[in-house]
Write a protein that holds these residues in place. Sequence first.
Motif, PDB file in Angstrom:
ATOM      1  N   ALA A 178       0.846  -1.188   0.000  1.00  0.00           N
ATOM      2  CA  ALA A 178       0.000   0.000   0.000  1.00  0.00           C
ATOM      3  C   ALA A 178       0.886   1.245   0.000  1.00  0.00           C
ATOM      4  CB  ALA A 178      -0.908   0.000   1.231  1.00  0.00           C
ATOM      5  N   PRO A 179       0.357   2.389  -0.435  1.00  0.00           N
ATOM      6  CA  PRO A 179       1.183   3.598  -0.471  1.00  0.00           C
ATOM      7  C   PRO A 179       1.862   3.936   0.854  1.00  0.00           C
ATOM      8  CG  PRO A 179      -0.760   3.935  -1.801  1.00  0.00           C
ATOM      9  CD  PRO A 179      -0.928   2.594  -1.135  1.00  0.00           C
ATOM     10  N   THR A 180       1.212   3.631   1.997  1.00  0.00           N
ATOM     11  CA  THR A 180       1.837   3.959   3.284  1.00  0.00           C
ATOM     12  C   THR A 180       3.102   3.144   3.559  1.00  0.00           C
ATOM     13  OG1 THR A 180       0.289   2.414   4.336  1.00  0.00           O
ATOM     14  CG2 THR A 180      -0.243   4.763   4.459  1.00  0.00           C
ATOM     15  N   HIS A 181       3.348   2.125   2.770  1.00  0.00           N
ATOM     16  CA  HIS A 181       4.583   1.350   2.936  1.00  0.00           C
ATOM     17  C   HIS A 181       5.817   2.191   2.624  1.00  0.00           C
ATOM     18  CE1 HIS A 181       7.124  -2.127   3.165  1.00  0.00           C
ATOM     19  NE2 HIS A 181       7.355  -2.216   1.860  1.00  0.00           N
ATOM     20  N   ARG A 182       5.637   3.224   1.782  1.00  0.00           N
ATOM     21  CA  ARG A 182       6.785   4.051   1.391  1.00  0.00           C
ATOM     22  C   ARG A 182       6.298   5.459   1.035  1.00  0.00           C
ATOM     23  NH1 ARG A 182      12.482   4.424   1.608  1.00  0.00           N
ATOM     24  NH2 ARG A 182      13.216   5.556  -0.222  1.00  0.00           N
ATOM     25  N   ARG A 183       6.148   6.304   2.052  1.00  0.00           N
ATOM     26  CA  ARG A 183       5.901   7.742   1.886  1.00  0.00           C
ATOM     27  C   ARG A 183       4.492   8.118   1.440  1.00  0.00           C
ATOM     28  NH1 ARG A 183      11.598   9.816  -0.946  1.00  0.00           N
ATOM     29  NH2 ARG A 183      12.988   8.917   0.632  1.00  0.00           N
ATOM     30  N   THR A 243       0.140   7.995   1.480  1.00  0.00           N
ATOM     31  CA  THR A 243      -0.816   8.297   2.554  1.00  0.00           C
ATOM     32  C   THR A 243      -1.941   7.283   2.666  1.00  0.00           C
ATOM     33  OG1 THR A 243      -2.102   9.718   1.071  1.00  0.00           O
ATOM     34  CG2 THR A 243      -0.370  10.769   2.376  1.00  0.00           C
ATOM     35  N   GLN A 244      -2.103   6.407   1.676  1.00  0.00           N
ATOM     36  CA  GLN A 244      -3.209   5.453   1.712  1.00  0.00           C
ATOM     37  C   GLN A 244      -2.773   4.128   2.318  1.00  0.00           C
ATOM     38  OE1 GLN A 244      -3.881   5.874  -2.642  1.00  0.00           O
ATOM     39  NE2 GLN A 244      -6.040   5.985  -2.076  1.00  0.00           N
ATOM     40  N   ILE A 268      -0.951   4.692 -14.649  1.00  0.00           N
ATOM     41  CA  ILE A 268      -1.265   3.335 -14.213  1.00  0.00           C
ATOM     42  C   ILE A 268      -1.870   3.347 -12.805  1.00  0.00           C
ATOM     43  CG2 ILE A 268       0.590   2.393 -15.631  1.00  0.00           C
ATOM     44  CD1 ILE A 268       2.153   1.969 -12.966  1.00  0.00           C
ATOM     45  N   VAL A 269      -2.542   2.236 -12.433  1.00  0.00           N
ATOM     46  CA  VAL A 269      -3.088   2.124 -11.072  1.00  0.00           C
ATOM     47  C   VAL A 269      -2.128   1.399 -10.143  1.00  0.00           C
ATOM     48  CG1 VAL A 269      -5.476   2.221 -11.819  1.00  0.00           C
ATOM     49  CG2 VAL A 269      -4.355  -0.016 -11.601  1.00  0.00           C
ATOM     50  N   GLY A 270      -1.249   0.564 -10.720  1.00  0.00           N
ATOM     51  CA  GLY A 270      -0.334  -0.190  -9.881  1.00  0.00           C
ATOM     52  C   GLY A 270       0.686  -0.929 -10.722  1.00  0.00           C
ATOM     53  N   ALA A 271       1.644  -1.537 -10.033  1.00  0.00           N
ATOM     54  CA  ALA A 271       2.713  -2.270 -10.704  1.00  0.00           C
ATOM     55  C   ALA A 271       3.049  -3.510  -9.904  1.00  0.00           C
ATOM     56  CB  ALA A 271       3.959  -1.393 -10.856  1.00  0.00           C
ATOM     57  N   GLY A 272       3.543  -4.524 -10.598  1.00  0.00           N
ATOM     58  CA  GLY A 272       3.877  -5.769  -9.919  1.00  0.00           C
ATOM     59  C   GLY A 272       5.167  -6.371 -10.439  1.00  0.00           C
ATOM     60  N   VAL A 273       5.738  -7.275  -9.639  1.00  0.00           N
ATOM     61  CA  VAL A 273       6.973  -7.965 -10.002  1.00  0.00           C
ATOM     62  C   VAL A 273       6.893  -9.416  -9.552  1.00  0.00           C
ATOM     63  CG1 VAL A 273       8.468  -5.918  -9.914  1.00  0.00           C
ATOM     64  CG2 VAL A 273       8.057  -7.221  -7.817  1.00  0.00           C
ATOM     65  N   ASP A 301       4.442   6.780  -3.417  1.00  0.00           N
ATOM     66  CA  ASP A 301       4.247   8.174  -3.014  1.00  0.00           C
ATOM     67  C   ASP A 301       3.220   8.875  -3.906  1.00  0.00           C
ATOM     68  OD1 ASP A 301       4.738  10.445  -1.433  1.00  0.00           O
ATOM     69  OD2 ASP A 301       6.219  11.204  -2.845  1.00  0.00           O
ATOM     70  N   SER A 302       2.976   8.311  -5.104  1.00  0.00           N
ATOM     71  CA  SER A 302       1.984   8.895  -6.011  1.00  0.00           C
ATOM     72  C   SER A 302       0.598   8.287  -5.821  1.00  0.00           C
ATOM     73  CB  SER A 302       2.436   8.693  -7.459  1.00  0.00           C
ATOM     74  OG  SER A 302       2.435   7.317  -7.786  1.00  0.00           O
ATOM     75  N   GLY A 303       0.443   7.417  -4.834  1.00  0.00           N
ATOM     76  CA  GLY A 303      -0.859   6.817  -4.569  1.00  0.00           C
ATOM     77  C   GLY A 303      -1.122   5.521  -5.312  1.00  0.00           C
ATOM     78  N   ARG A 304      -0.129   5.018  -6.027  1.00  0.00           N
ATOM     79  CA  ARG A 304      -0.291   3.717  -6.673  1.00  0.00           C
ATOM     80  C   ARG A 304       0.078   2.609  -5.691  1.00  0.00           C
ATOM     81  NH1 ARG A 304      -0.611   8.409  -9.656  1.00  0.00           N
ATOM     82  NH2 ARG A 304      -1.128   7.906 -11.841  1.00  0.00           N
TER      83      ARG A 304
END
Length: 274
Positions: free
Chosen positions: A101-106, A108-109, A205-210, A231-234
Amino acid sequence: MCTPQIIRDLRAAAEDLPRPGRRAFLRAAGAAAALGVAVPAVPARAADGGVVDLTHALSARTPRWPGVPPFSMVPVAWEAVGGFDQNLLAYWEHTGTHVDAPTHRRGTQSTEMLAARDLVAPLVVIDISARAGTDVDTAVTVDDIGAWESRHGRIPERAFVAMYSGWERRLEVPGAFVNLDSEGTPHAPGFAPETAEFLVRERAIVGAGVDTLSLDRAADPDFGAHTAFLDSGRYGVELLANLAAVPPAGATVVVGAPKHVGGTGGPCRVLALT
């Protein structure tokens, strides 16, 4: 059949990984083959109208970032006693196939704030497996995005972009997935920071994966891709499975994200609809 001696021999072979790289991995993989333990083959491409599970089963053997304890499960209720079986689960949020989730790294969500509409998205798969076979520190570049678009058209609005590096082929060789060097630094492919920024700013994009343990190259000390995405909310999804079984374009991803209040992430079930 994997006897205890075979397992010990395989672990000993895996310890012959003094530095990252294809040569060390192939030595361990060759030992695995000699011992009759198969390295996973590339899965067959799913037919149209199918459902592909992009999730690794979660267990104490699931690879994890250095310092993260293993998943554990303890029975706490028994059908023979009270009519129902039940287990107590213990794991850090970023274990197994999981959401960042975004709160994992800078950002807010937290997990409960992720918009449901963002968890169902067009799936874009960027295949860098050929490079990753010889360069464990390779990354998805903006040029890779351009090459994908030259074949499949512009990345759709609100897409989920996944890196396929073929890293899951290393799962059967102990130590090869986390791939620590002699100084204890992990090495694996990820997104280059500038690529993450491009996908956020230019492709919405809404998100990214690896299919590795980190959105960034594992040895990157600055975590620039994490910062650009989160940090951009993705959101991100790490440790994806079976990406070779889905087409590079045209599928839809469904991310069964966790929804605990204040969460920075958590294990999830991810499906691709082909």
